[in-house]
Design an enzyme around this catalytic site. Sequence first.
Site, PDB file in Angstrom:
ATOM      1  N   CYS A  66      69.367 137.407  54.446  1.00  0.00           N
ATOM      2  CA  CYS A  66      68.155 137.547  55.254  1.00  0.00           C
ATOM      3  C   CYS A  66      67.726 136.197  55.803  1.00  0.00           C
ATOM      4  O   CYS A  66      67.638 135.202  55.073  1.00  0.00           O
ATOM      5  CB  CYS A  66      67.038 138.148  54.408  1.00  0.00           C
ATOM      6  SG  CYS A  66      65.465 138.310  55.280  1.00  0.00           S
ATOM      7  N   CYS A  82      60.608 142.010  49.400  1.00  0.00           N
ATOM      8  CA  CYS A  82      60.292 140.759  50.084  1.00  0.00           C
ATOM      9  C   CYS A  82      59.349 139.958  49.209  1.00  0.00           C
ATOM     10  O   CYS A  82      58.342 140.479  48.712  1.00  0.00           O
ATOM     11  CB  CYS A  82      59.653 141.010  51.454  1.00  0.00           C
ATOM     12  SG  CYS A  82      59.371 139.485  52.403  1.00  0.00           S
ATOM     13  N   GLN A 134      47.454 131.553  61.792  1.00  0.00           N
ATOM     14  CA  GLN A 134      48.239 130.743  60.861  1.00  0.00           C
ATOM     15  C   GLN A 134      48.871 131.657  59.816  1.00  0.00           C
ATOM     16  O   GLN A 134      48.287 132.653  59.412  1.00  0.00           O
ATOM     17  CB  GLN A 134      47.365 129.682  60.197  1.00  0.00           C
ATOM     18  CG  GLN A 134      46.837 128.618  61.149  1.00  0.00           C
ATOM     19  CD  GLN A 134      47.937 127.726  61.715  1.00  0.00           C
ATOM     20  OE1 GLN A 134      49.018 127.611  61.158  1.00  0.00           O
ATOM     21  NE2 GLN A 134      47.649 127.070  62.842  1.00  0.00           N
ATOM     22  N   PHE A 149      44.813 123.231  73.118  1.00  0.00           N
ATOM     23  CA  PHE A 149      45.646 124.314  72.608  1.00  0.00           C
ATOM     24  C   PHE A 149      44.869 125.029  71.497  1.00  0.00           C
ATOM     25  O   PHE A 149      45.361 125.222  70.380  1.00  0.00           O
ATOM     26  CB  PHE A 149      46.991 123.808  72.090  1.00  0.00           C
ATOM     27  CG  PHE A 149      47.758 122.963  73.071  1.00  0.00           C
ATOM     28  CD1 PHE A 149      48.557 123.546  74.048  1.00  0.00           C
ATOM     29  CD2 PHE A 149      47.664 121.576  73.026  1.00  0.00           C
ATOM     30  CE1 PHE A 149      49.261 122.768  74.962  1.00  0.00           C
ATOM     31  CE2 PHE A 149      48.364 120.782  73.929  1.00  0.00           C
ATOM     32  CZ  PHE A 149      49.169 121.390  74.899  1.00  0.00           C
ATOM     33  N   CYS A 181      53.844 122.080  64.470  1.00  0.00           N
ATOM     34  CA  CYS A 181      54.777 122.962  63.764  1.00  0.00           C
ATOM     35  C   CYS A 181      56.222 122.524  64.001  1.00  0.00           C
ATOM     36  O   CYS A 181      57.156 123.280  63.731  1.00  0.00           O
ATOM     37  CB  CYS A 181      54.584 124.415  64.196  1.00  0.00           C
ATOM     38  SG  CYS A 181      54.846 124.713  65.962  1.00  0.00           S
TER      39      CYS A 181
END
Length: 392
Positions: free
Chosen positions: A53, A130, A233, A260, A350
């Site tokens: 995955c 998960c 976020q 932004f 990021c």
Amino acid sequence: MSMIVRVAARGDGVTDDGRHAAFAAPGDTLTETGGVVPGPHHQTPPCRHFPECGGCQLQHLDDETWGGFIIDRVASALDAHGIATTIRAPALSLPRTRRRATLHADGKGGRVALGFTEEKSHAIVDMRECHILAPELFALVAPLRSLLARLGLRRRADVQLTMTDRGADVLIAGFSPDGLAAAEAITAFAGTHGLARLSVDDGLGPETRWEPEPTTVTLGGVPVPFPPGGFLQATPEGEAALVAAVLEAVGTPAATADLFAGLGTFALALPGRVYAAEGARDAIGSLKAAANANQRLIFGEHRDLYRRPLIPAELDRFDAVVLDPPRAGARDQMEALTVTRAPVIAYVSCNPSSFARDAQILVEGGWRLDWIQPVGQFRWSTHVELAARFSR
């Protein structure tokens, strides 16, 4: 036999003599035949889907080593541009706290596969467990698989899941079922599972099929209308760490420019007056509506900062500048920031590589990079975020 001494940017272990080994941790031993002998920092991956995955790349690392990987990613990016500064210990999000994710679906032969894609592949890993998704979101995976099969999915589609104030927001993109039976199935599904909203998008924009009450997310203590497919976020802890770092960086400015700005993650937390610029029309519309309803001193402007960055005369009006650009960074805005009279900049990123490129422009223009706060929101991922303070 060679010792693994670090983890490379894509997650491979690297020995002291430069050999690479997949899924190896610092302290592991690499044999002459390429086998990996686990060391003290090599943990047993908790998920059956690892490493196929693509949602995780580093489940074999303990938290100490994952945190070291994050620091190394930031330091390496800075070193490539000749910059050094204080890099703090990273803020790491815990397992099962991810509140936003995009899964992929594919219907074939009456069956639907739903999950993340395999690493470096378009093949879908049909998710059965998960360890990163919030439990409320993972609980929807099996029911969504059944719903999509019932609705007759016969192609690829994306399913974006986001936890909001009123529950899960579901956006199905690339598939728009019509007819009474589909409408009844969607309504029953959304009601049974307590969704905040369910929308579909066939390429012409989201169409809401279920939303009993307005969907909001709370930012800075203010409920903000959340558009379908909106950005949030990845974890509450990650958001809190980034907001805290930004507030520490700027202090108590009377007026701040938030570039932004998105839905207002930072604008709604900042003191004083705030100018918020954002290129996404739905996001800035939500921020303006929330600010007006709560009498916050925020002026929002729909502005594409890549095509029309703020000029020095505009920036000089502010006591601090906050920016949180997409992965590409904010190169077009750097020239004006370099010469602005605003005394402090809080930069949230990021992408350590584009951040380091932009940081070099500021440093060469006379700014000092005071510190960096790394954030690991994407559990067991090579994805790294950070907040940084620049001052004159």
